[in-house]
Design a protein around this motif. Structure first.
Motif, PDB file in Angstrom:
ATOM      1  N   GLY A 123      28.905  21.223   4.851  1.00 41.05           N
ATOM      2  CA  GLY A 123      30.263  20.746   4.616  1.00 41.05           C
ATOM      3  C   GLY A 123      30.881  20.025   5.791  1.00 41.05           C
ATOM      4  N   SER A 124      30.111  19.760   6.833  1.00 44.43           N
ATOM      5  CA  SER A 124      30.644  19.102   8.029  1.00 44.43           C
ATOM      6  C   SER A 124      30.874  17.616   7.829  1.00 44.43           C
ATOM      7  CB  SER A 124      29.677  19.300   9.204  1.00 44.43           C
ATOM      8  OG  SER A 124      28.424  18.684   8.933  1.00 44.43           O
ATOM      9  N   GLY A 125      30.195  17.028   6.845  1.00 46.33           N
ATOM     10  CA  GLY A 125      30.270  15.583   6.662  1.00 46.33           C
ATOM     11  C   GLY A 125      29.281  14.831   7.529  1.00 46.33           C
ATOM     12  N   ASP A 126      28.444  15.567   8.293  1.00 47.07           N
ATOM     13  CA  ASP A 126      27.435  14.928   9.123  1.00 47.07           C
ATOM     14  C   ASP A 126      26.300  14.390   8.251  1.00 47.07           C
ATOM     15  OD1 ASP A 126      28.897  15.758  11.308  1.00 47.07           O
ATOM     16  OD2 ASP A 126      27.574  17.430  11.823  1.00 47.07           O
ATOM     17  N   VAL A 127      25.683  13.297   8.737  1.00 47.53           N
ATOM     18  CA  VAL A 127      24.482  12.752   8.108  1.00 47.53           C
ATOM     19  C   VAL A 127      23.413  12.667   9.190  1.00 47.53           C
ATOM     20  CG1 VAL A 127      23.462  10.834   6.833  1.00 47.53           C
ATOM     21  CG2 VAL A 127      25.882  11.404   6.494  1.00 47.53           C
ATOM     22  N   TYR A 128      22.190  13.115   8.860  1.00 41.41           N
ATOM     23  CA  TYR A 128      21.118  13.163   9.856  1.00 41.41           C
ATOM     24  C   TYR A 128      19.905  12.354   9.421  1.00 41.41           C
ATOM     25  CZ  TYR A 128      23.780  17.100  11.703  1.00 41.41           C
ATOM     26  OH  TYR A 128      24.774  17.887  12.207  1.00 41.41           O
ATOM     27  N   PHE A 129      19.205  11.822  10.427  1.00 46.01           N
ATOM     28  CA  PHE A 129      17.909  11.207  10.179  1.00 46.01           C
ATOM     29  C   PHE A 129      16.867  12.317  10.147  1.00 46.01           C
ATOM     30  CE2 PHE A 129      13.868   9.307  11.403  1.00 46.01           C
ATOM     31  CZ  PHE A 129      13.822   8.168  10.603  1.00 46.01           C
ATOM     32  N   ASP A 130      16.034  12.307   9.126  1.00 50.41           N
ATOM     33  CA  ASP A 130      15.007  13.326   8.937  1.00 50.41           C
ATOM     34  C   ASP A 130      13.748  12.882   9.682  1.00 50.41           C
ATOM     35  OD1 ASP A 130      13.133  15.155   8.093  1.00 50.41           O
ATOM     36  OD2 ASP A 130      13.590  14.954   5.958  1.00 50.41           O
ATOM     37  N   VAL A 131      13.533  13.399  10.888  1.00 43.63           N
ATOM     38  CA  VAL A 131      12.417  12.922  11.707  1.00 43.63           C
ATOM     39  C   VAL A 131      11.066  13.252  11.070  1.00 43.63           C
ATOM     40  CG1 VAL A 131      13.763  13.021  13.840  1.00 43.63           C
ATOM     41  CG2 VAL A 131      12.390  15.005  13.152  1.00 43.63           C
ATOM     42  N   ARG A 132      10.994  14.326  10.287  1.00 46.35           N
ATOM     43  CA  ARG A 132       9.723  14.712   9.667  1.00 46.35           C
ATOM     44  C   ARG A 132       9.348  13.751   8.535  1.00 46.35           C
ATOM     45  NH1 ARG A 132       6.870  18.606  12.631  1.00 46.35           N
ATOM     46  NH2 ARG A 132       8.374  20.081  13.530  1.00 46.35           N
ATOM     47  N   SER A 133      10.324  12.991   8.053  1.00 45.02           N
ATOM     48  CA  SER A 133      10.054  12.075   6.949  1.00 45.02           C
ATOM     49  C   SER A 133       9.414  10.776   7.427  1.00 45.02           C
ATOM     50  CB  SER A 133      11.364  11.738   6.210  1.00 45.02           C
ATOM     51  OG  SER A 133      12.167  10.833   6.983  1.00 45.02           O
ATOM     52  N   TRP A 134       9.404  10.558   8.732  1.00 44.01           N
ATOM     53  CA  TRP A 134       8.879   9.312   9.279  1.00 44.01           C
ATOM     54  C   TRP A 134       7.686   9.645  10.175  1.00 44.01           C
ATOM     55  CZ3 TRP A 134       8.769   4.590   7.950  1.00 44.01           C
ATOM     56  CH2 TRP A 134       8.459   3.568   8.855  1.00 44.01           C
ATOM     57  N   PRO A 135       6.471   9.499   9.663  1.00 43.89           N
ATOM     58  CA  PRO A 135       5.274   9.911  10.416  1.00 43.89           C
ATOM     59  C   PRO A 135       5.123   9.228  11.770  1.00 43.89           C
ATOM     60  CG  PRO A 135       4.740   9.497   8.111  1.00 43.89           C
ATOM     61  CD  PRO A 135       6.147   9.021   8.308  1.00 43.89           C
ATOM     62  N   ALA A 136       5.691   8.027  11.922  1.00 42.67           N
ATOM     63  CA  ALA A 136       5.544   7.293  13.178  1.00 42.67           C
ATOM     64  C   ALA A 136       6.583   7.695  14.219  1.00 42.67           C
ATOM     65  CB  ALA A 136       5.634   5.785  12.918  1.00 42.67           C
ATOM     66  N   TYR A 137       7.417   8.692  13.896  1.00 43.82           N
ATOM     67  CA  TYR A 137       8.438   9.088  14.861  1.00 43.82           C
ATOM     68  C   TYR A 137       7.772   9.599  16.136  1.00 43.82           C
ATOM     69  CZ  TYR A 137      12.623  11.131  16.892  1.00 43.82           C
ATOM     70  OH  TYR A 137      13.677  11.406  17.737  1.00 43.82           O
ATOM     71  N   GLY A 138       8.183   9.031  17.266  1.00 41.44           N
ATOM     72  CA  GLY A 138       7.604   9.391  18.548  1.00 41.44           C
ATOM     73  C   GLY A 138       6.638   8.359  19.094  1.00 41.44           C
ATOM     74  N   GLU A 139       6.335   7.291  18.298  1.00 38.58           N
ATOM     75  CA  GLU A 139       5.307   6.343  18.734  1.00 38.58           C
ATOM     76  C   GLU A 139       5.754   5.506  19.939  1.00 38.58           C
ATOM     77  OE1 GLU A 139       4.303   3.547  15.700  1.00 38.58           O
ATOM     78  OE2 GLU A 139       6.384   2.908  15.342  1.00 38.58           O
ATOM     79  N   LEU A 140       7.047   5.252  20.086  1.00 37.52           N
ATOM     80  CA  LEU A 140       7.502   4.434  21.215  1.00 37.52           C
ATOM     81  C   LEU A 140       7.231   5.141  22.541  1.00 37.52           C
ATOM     82  CD1 LEU A 140       8.940   1.887  22.270  1.00 37.52           C
ATOM     83  CD2 LEU A 140      11.106   3.131  22.060  1.00 37.52           C
ATOM     84  N   THR A 141       7.535   6.432  22.587  1.00 34.68           N
ATOM     85  CA  THR A 141       7.351   7.193  23.825  1.00 34.68           C
ATOM     86  C   THR A 141       6.097   8.061  23.795  1.00 34.68           C
ATOM     87  OG1 THR A 141       8.884   8.853  22.909  1.00 34.68           O
ATOM     88  CG2 THR A 141       9.791   7.223  24.433  1.00 34.68           C
ATOM     89  N   ARG A 142       5.305   7.924  22.731  1.00 35.88           N
ATOM     90  CA  ARG A 142       4.023   8.627  22.602  1.00 35.88           C
ATOM     91  C   ARG A 142       4.187  10.141  22.731  1.00 35.88           C
ATOM     92  NH1 ARG A 142      -0.440   4.529  25.400  1.00 35.88           N
ATOM     93  NH2 ARG A 142       0.358   2.645  24.414  1.00 35.88           N
ATOM     94  N   GLN A 143       5.067  10.651  21.890  1.00 32.48           N
ATOM     95  CA  GLN A 143       5.301  12.098  21.838  1.00 32.48           C
ATOM     96  C   GLN A 143       5.091  12.586  20.415  1.00 32.48           C
ATOM     97  OE1 GLN A 143       8.864  13.618  24.192  1.00 32.48           O
ATOM     98  NE2 GLN A 143       9.527  11.532  23.762  1.00 32.48           N
ATOM     99  N   SER A 144       4.739  13.838  20.298  1.00 37.69           N
ATOM    100  CA  SER A 144       4.722  14.472  18.983  1.00 37.69           C
ATOM    101  C   SER A 144       6.054  15.180  18.785  1.00 37.69           C
ATOM    102  CB  SER A 144       3.578  15.477  18.891  1.00 37.69           C
ATOM    103  OG  SER A 144       3.795  16.560  19.789  1.00 37.69           O
TER     104      SER A 144
END
Length: 469
Positions: free
Chosen positions: A141-162
């Motif tokens: 109920g906060s009204g916040d919207v979040y990016f779901d990092v688990r939904s994007w398999p390439a998340y972390g590729e810029l800095t080469r992190q898991s």
């Protein structure tokens, strides 16, 4: 020769091949206008100004965008501490930032979008991410919207992190997140502690954008879904640039093709920052050195090299630059600007190798001085023309009108008044901080310094005002 740039995404130098022949598109993350700019802040602006000048010299039409974040948690906190509206605080700090850029001859960008002026574009991008299944509205109920990092398999590729190795995103209450690494795209309005003016209507309730979505939306509006170069300080690689890339590509955009990051300016081995209390504001440095000397000090180091700041090293750089100026004076340099020497061009094409480029400048100065000693005035003048051409690329040509105050006396007086206003404002803020800390001796010392400069300060209900005595 081919321009090669070190891409921090691939971690290798690559030939620069723009999307469109003859044009180069560059997006640089600007500052969050929470406080007065310091030397560490302006390094990024100066470094990417040199990139822009070199691209222009090589014949590219450069679309250069540098944003301003003018709404943020820190801005709200700083404004509250100063007892003024957040938008007034942001505007004051933006003017100080503009003055600092001007003092170091940083050219205005093609566009300089403000985050608060692009909320509709951010809402559209957030909506697209929700539609594609990469973002969600918090269930608390906060009204916040979040990016779901688990939904994007390439998340972390810029800095080469898991994802498992990443720290939690501390940008909102974690209770509404599916994963602690999920980051805020939209922050619901906290009506009990935040002003209503710091919120906008959205499909998810009143609120304001998260930091990362701002740059993706503004870069996309002005440079398109794909563009050539994204730049900023190395401290922005994670989480800011990692998150920018993830949300933009998750929305179906190609986003940046090259990533360039400038290194820190440090003091005592630590990043220069307001939070560490070791920052050096531009007005205070300009009390001791000219803007052209400070800029020369910054560009003499490679943009990817960390610089340990000290006034001794700045003085050494200033002395070296004065030798260049002395040669130009002796050689009778005028409005003529010569050709760029091949050695200088080769250095700049090698990932903006300014240390080697500056060495070429000094080689030509030494040769010019030798020609003067031999009585070859024409040869020395030709050398001076080449020196000016190289200095122009670095933004430190002393005959550039940007360093002389403009074309008219009125313009010069206005710039001088603006510069004095920035300097005095900085001293008055230091005085106010000293008084608030009950360090009255320091406050009195600052007052006496201002008075000794022939400036009268009057304390009024609306704050201190100054005038020339």
């Amino acid at each position: 020769m081919t321009l090669r740039l070190y891409d921090t995404a691939t971690r290798e130098a690559r030939d620069f091949e723009p999307l469109r022949p003859g044009r180069a598109s560059v997006y640089v993350c600007g500052l969050t206008v929470q406080s007065e700019p310091h030397v560490g802040h302006v390094r990024s602006a100066v470094n990417f100004d040199v990139l822009r000048r070199w691209l222009t010299h090589r014949g590219y039409r450069v679309d250069f965008v540098r944003n301003v974040t003018d709404i943020d948690d820190k801005i709200l906190a700083k404004a509250a501490a100063a007892d003024r509206p957040w938008y007034e605080h942001a505007a004051i700090m933006k003017r100080e930032l503009d003055a600092a850029y001007a003092a170091l001859n940083v050219a205005p960008p093609t566009y300089e979008p403000l985050a608060t002026g692009h909320v509709p574009e951010m809402l559209e991008l957030i909506g697209l991410l929700i539609e594609r299944g990469h973002a969600y509205v918090a269930g608390d109920g906060s009204g916040d919207v979040y990016f779901d990092v688990r939904s994007w398999p390439a998340y972390g590729e810029l800095t080469r992190q898991s994802v498992e190795d990443m720290e939690a995103a501390e940008d909102a209450d974690p209770r509404g997140k599916r994963d602690p690494r999920d980051f805020a795209l939209w922050k619901g309005w906290k009506s009990t502690i935040e002003p209503r003016t710091a919120s906008w209507p959205s499909p998810w309730g009143r609120g304001r954008p998260g930091w990362h979505i701002e740059c993706s939306a503004m870069a996309g509006k002005y440079l398109g879904e794909s563009f050539d170069i994204h730049g900023g300080g190395v401290d922005l690689r994670f989480p800011h640039h990692e998150n920018e890339q993830a949300q933009s590509r998750a929305a179906g955009h190609g986003f940046a093709r090259y990533w360039l990051h400038n290194a820190w300016i440090t003091t005592a081995g630590e990043k220069m920052s307001k939070s560490l209390g070791n920052s050096l504001t531009i007005p205070s440095v300009l009390e001791r050195f000219r803007g052209i000397e400070l800029r020369y000090y910054v560009v003499a180091a490679h943009y990817r090299s960390h610089v340990e700041f000290s006034f001794d090293s700045l003085e050494e750089a200033a002395v070296g630059f004065r030798r260049i100026e002395h040669f130009l004076d002796r050689a009778g340099a005028d409005a003529v600007v010569g050709e760029i020497p091949e050695a200088f061009a080769a250095a700049m094409d090698d990932d903006l190798g300014t240390p080697a480029a500056v060495a070429v400048v000094h080689e030509h100065v030494r040769e010019g001085n030798r020609l003067l000693a031999d009585g070859d005035a024409a040869g020395a003048t030709a050398a001076a023309a080449q020196v000016r051409a190289m200095l122009a690329v670095l933004g430190v040509d002393p005959l550039d009108p940007a360093w002389s105050g403009g074309a008219s006396a009125d313009d010069g007086e206005a710039k001088l008044t603006a510069a004095v206003d920035v300097l005095v404002a900085g001293l008055l803020e230091q005085r106010a901080a000293a008084r608030a800390a009950k360090d009255f001796a320091a406050a009195d010392d600052i007052r006496d310094r201002i008075k000794a400069a022939g400036i009268e300060v009057t304390d009024t209900p609306d704050g201190p005002k100054w005038s020339i005595a």
